[in-house]
Design a protein around this motif. Structure first.
Motif: not given
Length: 325
Positions: A1-2, A12, A185-186
């Motif tokens: 994960m970012a 986002n 991200d998902e």
């Protein structure tokens, strides 16, 4: 994960929901050309065009009115009230129309409206740009009220708010904008009405709202060095409230302190105190404590440091309840 910050998590979430559903659009003062307050809508105009990202006149009542009408007609508006202090100008549209329309029409009309607004102190911008007014909206039937404390939660909860069929007041704390946390991200959502135990403990429960979650965690770390084990709870949403989680925590610890940035009278802490008095009174070994801002308008500049809740004030309150005071 970012690792991303609170600011980009909001952007986002808006981007992903606009890409997922063409009914979603964003309006408000300076949300298009300027990219919004703190750059929160940056890049959306270029990607989705001026039909779905639109600047408005400086009229909060008009912004809210457009949002209510569009939502009732089947669209999914995300309106921005630049600072929460300005939301009083839109109260009639939000409280008397958005909140009541579904009930008034027997469930035949939904109002999937999200009202995003910047709340809280920490920027020394004074009494007209620093208020946290969540309790006013938690008092209104038909409204949901969300107050995330970190990037992971703000993204997941904003996506849930946009998908929700009912109006949601969505508070974004200015002082948290640069705070980073891991964000997947998902696609993911966080259910509205589900709180989180941020830190487990056995000696005292601390319920903290918004930016105060981080004050509570710092205080808990300092108290741990003194041998005091604090349980920290982040409700994440105040309406609906995850009451059961708070009650169960108090049954375990027998002590509770509530910390929030708004004033004490008729505030979130008062509701928590009533909740515990009604459902867990006989588990308490000490009076309920509240740590809040002082009951005065927030001054410009460093004077706000005297008014806002602090780690030191919370530590004193926790130590008092452990003494039974």
């Amino acid at each position: 994960m970012a690792q991303i910050n609170y600011r980009w998590a909001i952007t986002n979430a808006l981007d992903e929901e606009m890409g997922r559903d063409e009914k979603v659009f964003v309006i408000g003062e300076d949300v298009a050309e300027s990219g919004g307050s703190f750059g929160l809508t940056r890049g959306l105009l270029e990607k989705y065009g001026d039909r779905r990202v639109r600047d408005t006149p400086v009229s909060e009542e008009a912004i809210a009115g457009v949002g209510v009408g569009a939502a009732a007609a089947g669209l999914k508006p995300v309106i921005e009230i630049m600072f929460m202090d300005f939301i009083f100008l839109a109260m009639d549209q939000i409280v008397n129309h958005a909140a009541k329309m579904r009930y008034m029409y027997g469930g035949q009309v939904h109002v999937p409206l999200v009202v995003r607004t910047l709340a809280g102190g920490g920027f020394r911008t004074g009494m007209h740009h620093s208020q946290t007014l969540e309790s006013m909206f938690g008092h209104v039937p038909g409204l949901k009220v969300v107050y995330p404390s970190n990037a992971y939660d703000v993204k997941g909860l904003l996506k849930s708010a946009i998908r929700d069929p009912d109006p949601v007041i969505f508070l974004e704390h200015k002082a948290l904008m640069s705070l980073k946390s891991e964000v997947p991200d998902e696609d993911y959502v966080i259910p509205i009405g589900k709180g989180k135990v941020v830190k487990e403990g056995k000696d005292v429960t601390v319920v903290a709202l918004g930016s105060m979650v981080h004050v509570a965690m710092n205080a808990a770390q300092a108290l741990e060095e003194k041998g005091i084990d604090v349980e920290v709870i982040d409700p994440r949403t105040i309406m609906p409230l995850d009451s059961e989680m708070i009650i169960e925590s108090v049954k375990k610890t027998s002590r509770i302190v509530v910390i929030h940035e708004a004033h004490a009278p008729f505030g979130f802490g008062s509701e928590i105190a009533a909740l515990i008095s009604e459902h867990a009174l006989y588990y308490l070994d000490a009076p309920i404590k509240r740590v809040t801002s002082k009951f005065v308008p927030l001054p410009v500049g460093s004077g706000e440091d005297v008014i806002l809740p602090t780690e030191e004030k919370l530590i004193d309150a926790v130590e008092d309840v452990l003494k039974g005071e």
